[in-house]
Scaffold this active site. Structure first.
Site, PDB file in Angstrom:
ATOM      1  N   CYS A  62      -2.111  -3.019   9.426  1.00 12.02           N
ATOM      2  CA  CYS A  62      -1.721  -1.622   9.666  1.00 12.02           C
ATOM      3  C   CYS A  62      -1.028  -1.489  11.023  1.00 12.02           C
ATOM      4  CB  CYS A  62      -2.941  -0.708   9.614  1.00 12.02           C
ATOM      5  SG  CYS A  62      -3.973  -0.974   8.156  1.00 12.02           S
ATOM      6  N   CYS A  83       0.834  -1.219   0.000  1.00 18.15           N
ATOM      7  CA  CYS A  83       0.000   0.000   0.000  1.00 18.15           C
ATOM      8  C   CYS A  83       0.857   1.254   0.000  1.00 18.15           C
ATOM      9  CB  CYS A  83      -0.957   0.015   1.185  1.00 18.15           C
ATOM     10  SG  CYS A  83      -0.126   0.094   2.779  1.00 18.15           S
TER      11      CYS A  83
HETATM   12 FE1  FES Z   1      -1.809  -0.192   4.417  1.00 19.42          FE
HETATM   13 FE2  FES Z   1      -3.266   0.661   6.484  1.00 19.42          FE
HETATM   14  S1  FES Z   1      -3.934   0.307   4.442  1.00 19.42           S
HETATM   15  S2  FES Z   1      -1.137   0.332   6.412  1.00 19.42           S
END
Ligand code: FES
Length: 147
Positions: free
Chosen positions: A104, A35
């Site tokens: 996360c 991400c």
């Molecule tokens: Fe990747 Fe939260 S969506 S760290």
């Protein structure tokens, strides 16, 4: 049931310990390659105690809430306690995260460990390498091409 607990929302809206410590004794960074979210932790350490801690997080709300909670959990604690912090502990303190957001909280655990390691390295303090495993390739379902 709401997707996010009140505690998560509180730490997301009013994150504690945001910022930079210019003369930090240890700095650690962790990132999720999928991400692209990044968390940076700054530690001030005195006589083996985390006297101050700040974070910068470029990431999702769960990552911000996790950083905020994690810094609160290690502030004023011995380094040994900071090293014991797990993403599970952070998630429990946040009263849960949705399953697809659990990764996360891993950033907080990894960034704190890296900051402690940085402190040990800078000061020539010996440590057990097994306390600092290589970060795993975390998966971020939101960002997967198939999501
Ligand atoms: Fe990747 Fe939260 S969506 S760290």
């Amino acid at each position: 049931m709401a997707l996010y607990s009140e505690v998560v929302m509180d730490h997301f809206r009013n994150p504690r310990n945001v910022g930079v410590i210019e003369d930090a004794d240890g700095i650690g960074e962790a990132g999720n390659p999928i991400c692209g979210d990044i968390m940076k932790i700054y530690l001030k350490i005195d006589d083996g105690i985390v006297t101050d801690v700040k974070f910068e997080t470029f990431g999702c709300g769960s990552a911000i809430a996790s950083s905020s909670m994690a810094t609160e959990m290690i502030k004023g604690k011995p380094l040994a306690d900071a090293l014991q912090l797990t993403n599970k502990g952070v998630t429990e303190a946040l009263e849960g995260l949705p399953a697809h957001k659990l990764h996360c909280s891993v950033l907080a655990e990894e960034a704190i460990k890296m900051a402690v390691k940085d402190y040990y390295d800078k000061n020539g303090i010996p440590y057990d390498k097994s306390d600092f495993p290589e970060p795993e390739e975390a998966s971020c379902p939101h960002s997967s091409p198939n999501a």
